[in-house]
Write an enzyme that holds these catalytic residues in place. Structure first.
Site, mmCIF file in Angstrom:
data_model
loop_
_atom_site.group_PDB
_atom_site.id
_atom_site.type_symbol
_atom_site.label_atom_id
_atom_site.label_comp_id
_atom_site.label_asym_id
_atom_site.label_seq_id
_atom_site.Cartn_x
_atom_site.Cartn_y
_atom_site.Cartn_z
ATOM 1 N N SER A 67 0.827 -1.219 0.000
ATOM 2 C CA SER A 67 0.000 0.000 0.000
ATOM 3 C C SER A 67 0.856 1.261 0.000
ATOM 4 O O SER A 67 0.505 2.249 -0.661
ATOM 5 C CB SER A 67 -0.983 0.005 1.174
ATOM 6 O OG SER A 67 -0.331 -0.345 2.372
ATOM 7 N N HIS A 113 -1.951 -8.902 2.142
ATOM 8 C CA HIS A 113 -1.559 -7.663 2.843
ATOM 9 C C HIS A 113 -2.605 -7.404 3.938
ATOM 10 O O HIS A 113 -2.848 -8.272 4.773
ATOM 11 C CB HIS A 113 -1.458 -6.541 1.791
ATOM 12 C CG HIS A 113 -0.802 -5.265 2.233
ATOM 13 N ND1 HIS A 113 -0.091 -5.134 3.397
ATOM 14 C CD2 HIS A 113 -0.765 -4.027 1.651
ATOM 15 C CE1 HIS A 113 0.360 -3.890 3.522
ATOM 16 N NE2 HIS A 113 -0.037 -3.191 2.468
ATOM 17 N N HIS A 121 6.089 -13.017 6.822
ATOM 18 C CA HIS A 121 6.273 -11.607 6.464
ATOM 19 C C HIS A 121 7.372 -11.493 5.416
ATOM 20 O O HIS A 121 8.313 -12.286 5.398
ATOM 21 C CB HIS A 121 6.647 -10.767 7.693
ATOM 22 C CG HIS A 121 6.369 -9.314 7.500
ATOM 23 N ND1 HIS A 121 7.266 -8.465 6.904
ATOM 24 C CD2 HIS A 121 5.277 -8.569 7.788
ATOM 25 C CE1 HIS A 121 6.738 -7.253 6.849
ATOM 26 N NE2 HIS A 121 5.531 -7.287 7.380
ATOM 27 N N ARG A 131 4.162 -5.754 16.847
ATOM 28 C CA ARG A 131 2.776 -5.283 16.883
ATOM 29 C C ARG A 131 1.851 -6.413 17.358
ATOM 30 O O ARG A 131 0.863 -6.183 18.054
ATOM 31 C CB ARG A 131 2.355 -4.766 15.496
ATOM 32 C CG ARG A 131 3.219 -3.611 15.002
ATOM 33 C CD ARG A 131 2.932 -3.258 13.550
ATOM 34 N NE ARG A 131 3.265 -4.351 12.639
ATOM 35 C CZ ARG A 131 3.025 -4.351 11.328
ATOM 36 N NH1 ARG A 131 2.441 -3.285 10.772
ATOM 37 N NH2 ARG A 131 3.367 -5.377 10.574
ATOM 38 N N ASP A 138 -1.483 -9.114 11.941
ATOM 39 C CA ASP A 138 -2.872 -9.516 11.719
ATOM 40 C C ASP A 138 -3.303 -10.755 12.491
ATOM 41 O O ASP A 138 -4.465 -11.148 12.435
ATOM 42 C CB ASP A 138 -3.093 -9.763 10.217
ATOM 43 C CG ASP A 138 -2.903 -8.491 9.418
ATOM 44 O OD1 ASP A 138 -3.365 -7.438 9.890
ATOM 45 O OD2 ASP A 138 -2.275 -8.540 8.345
HETATM 46 N N1 NMX Z 1 1.295 -19.931 5.324
HETATM 47 C C1 NMX Z 1 1.633 -20.794 4.345
HETATM 48 N N2 NMX Z 1 2.624 -20.587 3.471
HETATM 49 C C2 NMX Z 1 3.333 -19.471 3.618
HETATM 50 C C3 NMX Z 1 3.089 -18.530 4.621
HETATM 51 C C4 NMX Z 1 1.990 -18.794 5.487
HETATM 52 N N3 NMX Z 1 1.633 -17.953 6.451
HETATM 53 N N4 NMX Z 1 3.978 -17.524 4.519
HETATM 54 C C5 NMX Z 1 4.751 -17.810 3.467
HETATM 55 N N5 NMX Z 1 4.364 -18.984 2.913
HETATM 56 C C6 NMX Z 1 4.871 -19.600 1.697
HETATM 57 C C7 NMX Z 1 4.638 -18.654 0.533
HETATM 58 O O1 NMX Z 1 3.288 -18.745 0.070
HETATM 59 C C8 NMX Z 1 5.664 -19.123 -0.460
HETATM 60 O O2 NMX Z 1 5.161 -20.309 -1.076
HETATM 61 P P1 NMX Z 1 5.377 -20.581 -2.658
HETATM 62 O O3 NMX Z 1 6.865 -20.677 -2.811
HETATM 63 O O4 NMX Z 1 4.657 -21.847 -2.901
HETATM 64 O O5 NMX Z 1 4.795 -19.398 -3.366
HETATM 65 C C9 NMX Z 1 6.836 -19.530 0.437
HETATM 66 O O6 NMX Z 1 6.278 -19.754 1.742
HETATM 67 C C10 NMX Z 1 7.910 -18.476 0.525
HETATM 68 O O7 NMX Z 1 7.311 -17.242 0.884
HETATM 69 P P2 NMX Z 1 8.119 -16.162 1.752
HETATM 70 O O8 NMX Z 1 9.289 -15.734 0.945
HETATM 71 O O9 NMX Z 1 8.354 -16.670 3.118
HETATM 72 O O10 NMX Z 1 7.032 -14.993 1.910
HETATM 73 P P3 NMX Z 1 6.794 -13.746 0.947
HETATM 74 O O11 NMX Z 1 7.758 -12.689 1.301
HETATM 75 O O12 NMX Z 1 6.709 -14.152 -0.471
HETATM 76 O O13 NMX Z 1 5.316 -13.322 1.399
HETATM 77 C C11 NMX Z 1 3.579 -12.922 2.955
HETATM 78 C C12 NMX Z 1 5.040 -12.708 2.631
HETATM 79 C C13 NMX Z 1 3.194 -12.051 4.136
HETATM 80 C C14 NMX Z 1 2.729 -12.506 1.749
HETATM 81 C C15 NMX Z 1 3.347 -14.428 3.280
HETATM 82 O O14 NMX Z 1 4.079 -14.756 4.445
HETATM 83 C C16 NMX Z 1 1.898 -14.767 3.487
HETATM 84 O O15 NMX Z 1 1.201 -15.040 2.506
HETATM 85 N N6 NMX Z 1 1.389 -14.785 4.771
HETATM 86 C C17 NMX Z 1 -0.002 -15.002 5.041
HETATM 87 C C18 NMX Z 1 -0.813 -13.755 4.744
HETATM 88 C C19 NMX Z 1 -0.563 -12.667 5.759
HETATM 89 O O16 NMX Z 1 -0.590 -12.883 6.950
HETATM 90 N N7 NMX Z 1 -0.351 -11.433 5.279
HETATM 91 C C20 NMX Z 1 -0.242 -10.269 6.160
HETATM 92 C C21 NMX Z 1 1.104 -9.565 6.131
HETATM 93 C C22 NMX Z 1 1.082 -8.372 7.051
HETATM 94 N N8 NMX Z 1 0.162 -7.328 6.594
HETATM 95 O O17 NMX Z 1 -0.701 -6.958 7.292
HETATM 96 O O18 NMX Z 1 0.275 -6.840 5.465
HETATM 97 C C1 MLT Z 2 2.365 -3.729 6.835
HETATM 98 O O1 MLT Z 2 2.094 -3.332 7.963
HETATM 99 O O2 MLT Z 2 2.333 -2.969 5.848
HETATM 100 C C2 MLT Z 2 2.644 -5.182 6.642
HETATM 101 O O3 MLT Z 2 3.281 -5.728 7.743
HETATM 102 C C3 MLT Z 2 3.200 -5.556 5.310
HETATM 103 C C4 MLT Z 2 4.621 -5.198 5.007
HETATM 104 O O4 MLT Z 2 5.299 -4.466 5.716
HETATM 105 O O5 MLT Z 2 5.088 -5.716 3.969
#
Ligand code: NMX
Ligand code: MLT
Length: 450
Positions: free
Chosen positions: A232, A262, A308, A317, A363
């Site tokens: 964002s 996100h 993350h 947080r 979250d």
């Molecule tokens: N559950 C299952 N698989 C996961 C998770 C999770 N919580 N986190 C990462 N992975 C997987 C991810 O999908 C990826 O799989 P693939 O190679 O098959 O695509 C693999 O692990 C490697 O990902 P990372 O490099 O660890 O994570 P990346 O930096 O790409 O993504 C997030 C970060 C936050 C998008 C990811 O951890 C996620 O999808 N988490 C769950 C959603 C979430 O909680 N988002 C909120 C973030 C905070 N916010 O508020 O914005």
């Molecule tokens: C945020 O607060 O924006 C989230 O933790 C996502 C991020 O920093 O990538």
């Protein structure tokens, strides 16, 4: 206004500092870019400046040098001042800012008409972002730009637009809650309340001991900013860099916040916890929670609230929310599942070996606290995140105008270009062999010379 005068005082120094850093080292490298980073969502590439806050992989959010866990007792208004100026406001500056927000809180009638025109099925984030965008015609920034205001002065109308938007966000957001979830008529803001307490009141949640207002203050402080590279913030600043005003920029950025990876993860997370509880049908044992999560992962789903892109430790947080829960709702069933998941999910993600960060993010806990206070409509949760995040997005936009940052326009390349470029470079193995051969040659020459 005190905040405006403070900015006018510090901006010349900020410009001088930025100019010095840039002019003295224009060609210095801040790191290489690897193929993995280009294919991997630009993870870790240091290519943006954001001075409002930083996120250390092992520290979490730090605002102007202060870790977020040391800021949990401050009001979100104080944090906005801190994000912008690097200082916590004194009593007078705080009151002045609060007064400015109160006097700018009148929401134009057509915003209510816009929200009312949307079907009830519309997601609350669409309602919020539409309301934000329709206020674009009010932008001082755009008007001054059209009148030919010099670029280095445009931060000031950006500040006025920001204050208007920040003042109105909770009022609009509260109306969305009441309309969408059939909570009765719109409530009227209160002059004697701080920004977050007013929002709590306008939502209409029962709050006999004032602890829901405390939760709102904490919530709106914790979500305020997370440096410049998250979806964002990056989207908002990219739009703003084209000199689009705050209404275009923030509504665009918040569309990114509405994605499940996100900000929408807070909605997904409580939905997941409630479904887990209902599917299991009784207070779940650790083994049942573990099997439930494994099943989710086997079905290629993510566990919302965990992982993350930057952090590699438990998000502070999350810790702040758990501290609040332990104080105010230690025996709540849903909050109990949050803590159970915290003991189980990181182990599973570590065993799975895929997620780089197995720890909870912001979250993972917030929904259970809102649920306890009767705000059970999890579709609404990302709106709360948005009301808070506007503080950081606005602060970044104001500073980017003050520092006259250029249009954001990185270079993209084609897959064919990468293939061609890599083909023309010696392979790492070939490079090693080449070096060995060079050394052999040198040795031979030395021996001959002897
Ligand atoms: N559950 C299952 N698989 C996961 C998770 C999770 N919580 N986190 C990462 N992975 C997987 C991810 O999908 C990826 O799989 P693939 O190679 O098959 O695509 C693999 O692990 C490697 O990902 P990372 O490099 O660890 O994570 P990346 O930096 O790409 O993504 C997030 C970060 C936050 C998008 C990811 O951890 C996620 O999808 N988490 C769950 C959603 C979430 O909680 N988002 C909120 C973030 C905070 N916010 O508020 O914005
Ligand atoms: C945020 O607060 O924006 C989230 O933790 C996502 C991020 O920093 O990538």
């Amino acid at each position: 206004m005190i905040l405006r005068d403070k900015l006018a005082e510090i901006i010349p120094n900020l410009r001088k500092e930025a100019n010095e850093v840039f002019k003295m080292n224009p060609n210095a490298s801040l790191g290489d870019v690897t193929v993995e980073q280009v294919f991997g969502g630009m993870r870790g590439i240091k290519a943006l400046i954001c001075d409002t806050s930083e996120v250390g992989l092992d520290t979490g959010l730090i605002i102007r040098g202060i870790p977020i866990l040391e800021l949990t007792d401050y009001l979100p208004e104080e944090i906005f001042y801190l994000l912008l100026t690097g200082e916590i406001p004194d009593e007078k500056a705080l009151q002045d800012l609060q007064w400015e927000l109160q006097r700018r809180a009148d929401v134009p009638f057509y915003v209510w008409n816009t929200i009312n025109a949307l079907p009830m099925e519309t997601h609350p984030m669409v309602m919020l972002n539409s309301a934000c965008l329709v206020m674009e015609n009010e932008s001082f920034f755009r008007k001054r730009y059209e009148e030919g205001m010099p670029k280095d002065m445009l931060w000031e109308p950006m500040l006025w637009d920001s204050l208007n938007l920040i003042a109105r966000m909770p009022i609009i957001a509260a109306y969305i809650y009441r309309r969408k979830f059939d909570k009765g008529p719109r409530l009227i803001p209160h002059d004697n309340l701080d920004w977050a307490a007013n929002y709590a009141r306008l939502l209409g949640i029962e709050d006999n001991d004032g602890s829901f207002a405390d939760l709102m203050r904490l919530y709106l402080t914790l979500h305020c900013d997370h440096e410049g590279g998250n979806v964002s913030a990056l989207a908002t600043q990219t739009i703003g860099s084209a000199l689009s005003d705050i209404y275009y920029s923030v509504s665009g950025g918040l569309n990114g916040l509405a994605g499940p990876l996100h900000g929408l993860a807070n909605q997904e997370c409580l939905h997941f916890i409630l479904k887990l509880r209902d599917d299991i049908g009784h207070p779940p044992s650790d083994n049942e929670v573990r099997d439930y999560c494994l099943n989710l992962l086997n079905n290629k789903r993510v566990i919302a609230g965990y992982g993350h892109a930057v952090l590699r430790v438990t998000d502070p947080r999350f810790t702040a929310f758990v501290n609040f829960g332990n104080k105010h709702l230690p025996d709540d069933e849903t909050f109990g599942i949050v803590k159970q998941l915290f003991n189980i999910v990181p182990k599973i993600l570590l065993e799975g070996g895929k997620a780089k960060d197995p720890w909870p993010n912001v979250d993972a806990a917030s929904g259970a606290l809102l649920h306890y206070y009767g705000m059970t409509e999890y579709q609404y949760y990302t709106v709360l995140f948005s009301v808070s995040r506007v503080l950081g997005l606005a602060a970044q936009l104001i500073l980017n105008r003050a520092l006259n940052r250029p249009i954001i326009r990185p270079k993209s390349v084609t897959t064919q270009w990468i293939k061609k470029t890599l083909a023309s470079k010696p392979k790492p193995e070939a490079q090693k062999e080449e070096k060995k051969e060079e050394k052999k040659e040198e040795k031979k020459k030395e021996e001959k010379a002897k």
